[in-house]
Motif scaffolding. Structure first.
Motif, PDB file in Angstrom:
ATOM      1  N   ILE A   1       9.834  -5.153  -0.377  1.00  4.16           N
ATOM      2  CA  ILE A   1       9.218  -6.314  -1.039  1.00  4.16           C
ATOM      3  C   ILE A   1      10.290  -7.159  -1.720  1.00  4.16           C
ATOM      4  CG2 ILE A   1       7.564  -7.061  -2.789  1.00  4.16           C
ATOM      5  CD1 ILE A   1       5.946  -4.545  -2.208  1.00  4.16           C
ATOM      6  N   LEU A   2      11.231  -6.510  -2.366  1.00  2.00           N
ATOM      7  CA  LEU A   2      12.326  -7.259  -2.983  1.00  2.00           C
ATOM      8  C   LEU A   2      13.133  -8.007  -1.927  1.00  2.00           C
ATOM      9  CD1 LEU A   2      13.600  -4.638  -5.600  1.00  2.00           C
ATOM     10  CD2 LEU A   2      12.197  -6.662  -6.042  1.00  2.00           C
ATOM     11  N   ALA A   3      13.352  -7.370  -0.781  1.00  2.00           N
ATOM     12  CA  ALA A   3      14.120  -8.008   0.294  1.00  2.00           C
ATOM     13  C   ALA A   3      13.399  -9.218   0.864  1.00  2.00           C
ATOM     14  CB  ALA A   3      14.404  -6.999   1.403  1.00  2.00           C
ATOM     15  N   ALA A   4      12.074  -9.237   0.750  1.00  2.00           N
ATOM     16  CA  ALA A   4      11.288 -10.383   1.229  1.00  2.00           C
ATOM     17  C   ALA A   4      11.368 -11.562   0.273  1.00  2.00           C
ATOM     18  CB  ALA A   4       9.832  -9.977   1.438  1.00  2.00           C
ATOM     19  N   GLY A   5      12.039 -11.388  -0.882  1.00  2.00           N
ATOM     20  CA  GLY A   5      12.253 -12.493  -1.802  1.00  2.00           C
ATOM     21  C   GLY A   5      11.500 -12.406  -3.110  1.00  2.00           C
TER      22      GLY A   5
ATOM     23  N   ALA B   1       9.352   1.172  -0.045  1.00  2.00           N
ATOM     24  CA  ALA B   1       8.544  -0.042   0.049  1.00  2.00           C
ATOM     25  C   ALA B   1       8.938  -1.054  -1.018  1.00  2.00           C
ATOM     26  CB  ALA B   1       7.060   0.305  -0.062  1.00  2.00           C
ATOM     27  N   LEU B   2       9.382  -0.562  -2.169  1.00  2.00           N
ATOM     28  CA  LEU B   2       9.854  -1.469  -3.228  1.00  2.00           C
ATOM     29  C   LEU B   2      11.001  -2.322  -2.717  1.00  2.00           C
ATOM     30  CD1 LEU B   2      10.033  -2.415  -6.215  1.00  2.00           C
ATOM     31  CD2 LEU B   2      11.552  -0.465  -6.603  1.00  2.00           C
TER      32      LEU B   2
ATOM     33  N   LYS C   1      12.804  -9.159  -8.776  1.00  2.00           N
ATOM     34  CA  LYS C   1      12.845  -7.922  -9.536  1.00  2.00           C
ATOM     35  C   LYS C   1      12.244  -8.166 -10.918  1.00  2.00           C
ATOM     36  CE  LYS C   1      16.063  -4.215 -10.826  1.00  2.00           C
ATOM     37  NZ  LYS C   1      15.438  -4.000 -12.137  1.00  2.00           N
ATOM     38  N   ASP C   2      11.553  -7.200 -11.440  1.00  2.00           N
ATOM     39  CA  ASP C   2      10.847  -7.224 -12.725  1.00  2.00           C
ATOM     40  C   ASP C   2       9.491  -7.912 -12.641  1.00  2.00           C
ATOM     41  OD1 ASP C   2      12.933  -5.852 -13.999  1.00  2.00           O
ATOM     42  OD2 ASP C   2      13.984  -7.724 -14.455  1.00  2.00           O
ATOM     43  N   SER C   3       9.086  -8.337 -11.430  1.00  2.00           N
ATOM     44  CA  SER C   3       7.730  -8.880 -11.265  1.00  2.00           C
ATOM     45  C   SER C   3       6.773  -7.817 -10.748  1.00  2.00           C
ATOM     46  CB  SER C   3       7.747 -10.069 -10.299  1.00  2.00           C
ATOM     47  OG  SER C   3       8.015  -9.656  -8.961  1.00  2.00           O
ATOM     48  N   GLU C   4       7.226  -6.548 -10.650  1.00  2.00           N
ATOM     49  CA  GLU C   4       6.462  -5.496  -9.982  1.00  2.00           C
ATOM     50  C   GLU C   4       5.072  -5.275 -10.566  1.00  2.00           C
ATOM     51  OE1 GLU C   4      10.834  -4.113  -9.627  1.00  2.00           O
ATOM     52  OE2 GLU C   4       9.598  -5.414 -10.896  1.00  2.00           O
ATOM     53  N   SER C   5       4.915  -5.445 -11.873  1.00  2.00           N
ATOM     54  CA  SER C   5       3.616  -5.150 -12.474  1.00  2.00           C
ATOM     55  C   SER C   5       2.536  -6.145 -12.067  1.00  2.00           C
ATOM     56  CB  SER C   5       3.727  -5.101 -14.006  1.00  2.00           C
ATOM     57  OG  SER C   5       4.218  -6.332 -14.528  1.00  2.00           O
ATOM     58  N   GLN C   6       2.926  -7.254 -11.440  1.00  2.00           N
ATOM     59  CA  GLN C   6       1.942  -8.212 -10.923  1.00  2.00           C
ATOM     60  C   GLN C   6       1.494  -7.892  -9.501  1.00  2.00           C
ATOM     61  OE1 GLN C   6       3.246 -12.443 -11.305  1.00  2.00           O
ATOM     62  NE2 GLN C   6       5.080 -11.495 -12.142  1.00  2.00           N
ATOM     63  N   TRP C   7       2.246  -7.086  -8.799  1.00  2.00           N
ATOM     64  CA  TRP C   7       2.046  -6.964  -7.362  1.00  2.00           C
ATOM     65  C   TRP C   7       0.664  -6.435  -7.000  1.00  2.00           C
ATOM     66  CZ3 TRP C   7       7.407  -4.567  -5.641  1.00  2.00           C
ATOM     67  CH2 TRP C   7       8.411  -5.517  -5.891  1.00  2.00           C
ATOM     68  N   GLY C   8       0.157  -5.505  -7.783  1.00  2.00           N
ATOM     69  CA  GLY C   8      -1.183  -4.990  -7.505  1.00  2.00           C
ATOM     70  C   GLY C   8      -2.235  -6.085  -7.590  1.00  2.00           C
TER      71      GLY C   8
ATOM     72  N   PRO D   1       0.814  -1.224   0.000  1.00  2.00           N
ATOM     73  CA  PRO D   1       0.000   0.000   0.000  1.00  2.00           C
ATOM     74  C   PRO D   1       0.844   1.269   0.000  1.00  2.00           C
ATOM     75  CG  PRO D   1      -0.908  -1.596   1.528  1.00  2.00           C
ATOM     76  CD  PRO D   1       0.434  -2.124   1.102  1.00  2.00           C
ATOM     77  N   ARG D   2       1.983   1.243   0.658  1.00  2.00           N
ATOM     78  CA  ARG D   2       2.882   2.395   0.649  1.00  2.00           C
ATOM     79  C   ARG D   2       3.506   2.587  -0.722  1.00  2.00           C
ATOM     80  NH1 ARG D   2       6.356  -0.040   4.391  1.00  2.00           N
ATOM     81  NH2 ARG D   2       7.923   1.424   3.607  1.00  2.00           N
ATOM     82  N   LEU D   3       3.865   1.477  -1.349  1.00  2.00           N
ATOM     83  CA  LEU D   3       4.431   1.556  -2.686  1.00  2.00           C
ATOM     84  C   LEU D   3       3.419   2.154  -3.657  1.00  2.00           C
ATOM     85  CD1 LEU D   3       6.745   0.877  -4.681  1.00  2.00           C
ATOM     86  CD2 LEU D   3       5.671  -1.375  -4.982  1.00  2.00           C
ATOM     87  N   ALA D   4       2.156   1.749  -3.537  1.00  2.00           N
ATOM     88  CA  ALA D   4       1.105   2.255  -4.421  1.00  2.00           C
ATOM     89  C   ALA D   4       0.908   3.760  -4.264  1.00  2.00           C
ATOM     90  CB  ALA D   4      -0.202   1.518  -4.145  1.00  2.00           C
TER      91      ALA D   4
END
Length: 247
Positions: free
Chosen positions: A83-87, A79-80, A90-97, A70-73
């Motif tokens: 999420i990356l640090a949680a595993g 926040a990015l 990278k480059d999967s960001e467009s799916q996160w929503g 929600p912070r990233l949005a």
């Protein structure tokens, strides 16, 4: 066993080979069966499979994404990195929503309710999309490591060990944002090796693969369907597993 008996009754003979195949939670079940009931199967294929481990699996990887997205949005770029640090790859960001709205929150609450129902008191399945710190028993705040020993024992009962006893091919999308390779497929591959079962496991990274092929339309230039890799893996398993189990 029941399916084999039905096949025997219908065709007049029992099947000569039996393969197990599954995606996501179904892939977890394939692994579980080959670890615990190998006598029922010739071999198996899992596709972006879940992994439950004593570290918590999903219960450890989903809450950081729920807190950060929600912070990233809203434009918070820090926040990015969380999420990356949680595993998450990278480059999967467009799916996160999509995953935030459809799967991350729901799956966290469903799984947590099964193994840790007391976390949210009398609620059944928690409070959807609760902001951090807003609600007692909010799954966004969930910290598996701090939960009581009884919860850890509950997860241990459903955890995989890697001790497969039949040939298994695992296919894992490199851009899977629900069961990311770093915290799921790669972890299980190491578990199999640690259990001394590496000769029975073939692990395939599928570049651009997402959790399900329906997500490819989000960014068809970046994401690639995994079905062709699944078909290839099945053909490979047919040639590999049969002679292994006959020996």
């Amino acid at each position: 066993m029941a399916a084999k008996e039905v096949a025997r009754q219908h065709y007049g003979r029992a099947p000569g080979v039996t393969y197990a195949a599954g995606l996501s939670a179904g892939g977890y079940l394939v692994r579980w069966q080959l670890e615990h009931y190998p006598e029922l199967y010739t071999g198996g294929i899992d596709w972006n499979a879940l992994v439950f481990t004593q570290d918590g699996g999903l219960l450890a990887t989903l809450p950081p994404a729920l807190r950060a997205y929600p912070r990233l949005a809203k434009g918070d770029r820090s926040a990015l990195d969380e999420i990356l640090a949680a595993g998450y790859p990278k480059d999967s960001e467009s799916q996160w929503g999509y995953h935030y709205n459809k799967q991350w929150d729901l799956l966290q609450r469903v799984v947590r309710e099964e193994v840790d129902p007391d976390y949210d008191g009398d609620r059944q399945g928690g409070t959807p999309f609760c902001p951090p710190g807003s609600t007692p028993g909010c799954d966004t705040d969930y910290d598996f490591a701090s939960r009581p020993e009884s919860v850890h024992r509950a997860v241990e009962r459903i955890s995989l060990t890697g001790d497969i006893k039949r040939p298994l091919i695992s296919i894992q999308g490199t851009l899977d944002a629900l069961t990311p390779p770093a915290t799921f497929g790669d972890v299980y591959d190491r578990m199999v090796t640690a259990a001394g079962r590496a000769p029975l496991h073939r692990y395939v990274h599928v570049p651009g693969g997402t959790h399900t092929d329906g997500l490819v339309v989000i960014d068809a230039k970046t994401y690639k369907p995994m079905l062709p890799s699944f078909v290839a893996a099945f053909n490979e398993l047919e040639g590999w597993a049969r002679p292994t189990t006959r020996s």
